[in-house]
Design a protein around this motif. Structure first.
Motif, PDB file in Angstrom:
ATOM      1  N   TRP A 249      69.405  79.960  27.239  1.00  0.00           N
ATOM      2  CA  TRP A 249      69.114  78.966  25.917  1.00  0.00           C
ATOM      3  C   TRP A 249      67.716  78.407  26.064  1.00  0.00           C
ATOM      4  CZ3 TRP A 249      68.779  73.730  26.076  1.00  0.00           C
ATOM      5  CH2 TRP A 249      68.947  73.070  24.843  1.00  0.00           C
TER       6      TRP A 249
ATOM      7  N   SER B 250      71.880  81.052  23.140  1.00  0.00           N
ATOM      8  CA  SER B 250      70.878  81.198  21.934  1.00  0.00           C
ATOM      9  C   SER B 250      69.968  82.377  22.080  1.00  0.00           C
ATOM     10  CB  SER B 250      69.978  79.824  21.577  1.00  0.00           C
ATOM     11  OG  SER B 250      68.941  79.876  23.098  1.00  0.00           O
ATOM     12  N   SER B 251      69.184  82.741  20.929  1.00  0.00           N
ATOM     13  CA  SER B 251      68.453  83.641  20.952  1.00  0.00           C
ATOM     14  C   SER B 251      67.374  83.504  19.840  1.00  0.00           C
ATOM     15  CB  SER B 251      69.232  85.251  20.344  1.00  0.00           C
ATOM     16  OG  SER B 251      69.794  85.099  19.209  1.00  0.00           O
TER      17      SER B 251
ATOM     18  N   SER C  22      77.160  83.498  18.677  1.00  0.00           N
ATOM     19  CA  SER C  22      76.673  83.345  19.836  1.00  0.00           C
ATOM     20  C   SER C  22      77.732  83.153  20.829  1.00  0.00           C
ATOM     21  CB  SER C  22      75.607  81.962  19.873  1.00  0.00           C
ATOM     22  OG  SER C  22      76.570  80.951  19.618  1.00  0.00           O
TER      23      SER C  22
END
Length: 224
Positions: free
Chosen positions: A156, A189-190, A197
């Motif tokens: 994240w 997260s990305s 997610s």
């Protein structure tokens, strides 16, 4: 007749005596002049060496020594490199961008803590200006990032899925800390902002705050 004969006799005797004295005087003078001849010659022959030895050598001649010293004193010495003075740093003006050397970044919370299932880890990011005057810095989520990892896996980051410019300029007064509180919802997260997610699995995680070249100490925590 006898009287005249006696006078003649004594006159002859005196003449002989005078002649003898003259001869003796001549011989004595001849001997003295002949003896002094070699001595004079010897002294005349020795006089050049004496005069030569009496002449001062070039090293001992004060005039030559003075000229040599003067020449050495007036000779231009080899130039020595002059060290360059370090450029003096100009005084900082209030409101200019902060320099990293004047900033102190720290991260609190999550260190060696164990979070039960369902509880959310919280963190405090602190930024302090140690410069002489107020300065401005971008404290947006991209510039001042908090990243959570698990081993080599990036879990994240505050820099992911930021809407808008993602910049936030703050005025940092000298010695007054800027504090931001963050809460992680345990979801991954990305950078490509995928809508779906997944939730982070139980395990050990590491939180680090980053800003430019600055890095905080690692905050290790555990999820149950």
């Amino acid at each position: 007749m006898r009287g005249d004969g006696g006078d003649i006799y004594w006159r002859r005797r005196m003449s002989v005596l005078v002649a003898v004295l003259v001869v003796v005087a001549v011989v004595a003078w001849a001997c003295s002049s002949g003896g002094s001849g070699p001595e004079r010659s010897s002294s005349a022959q020795s006089s050049p060496s004496a005069s030569t030895s009496a002449q001062p050598t070039p090293a001992a001649d004060p005039l030559l020594a003075g000229l040599r010293t003067l020449a050495m004193g007036t000779a231009s010495p080899s130039p020595t490199p002059t060290p360059k003075a370090a450029p003096s740093e100009r005084p900082r003006k209030p409101g200019e961008p902060c320099q990293e050397k004047d900033l102190v970044l720290s991260l609190q919370g999550g260190k060696e803590q164990i979070f039960a299932a369902g509880s959310r880890p919280t963190f405090l990011v602190t930024l302090v200006n140690t410069g002489s005057v107020m300065c401005k810095a971008d404290i947006g989520p991209r510039a001042m990032e908090v990243r959570i990892t698990s081993g080599a896996d990036r879990i994240w980051s505050t820099a992911d899925c930021v809407s808008g410019a993602g910049t936030e300029v703050a005025e940092l007064q000298r010695g007054v800390p800027y504090v931001r509180s963050l809460e992680w919802d345990r979801r991954r997260s990305s950078a490509d902002c995928r809508s779906a997610s997944s939730t982070a699995l139980p395990g050990t995680y590491v939180a680090v705050a980053r800003m430019g070249k600055m890095r905080t100490e690692k905050g290790v925590f555990h999820l149950r």
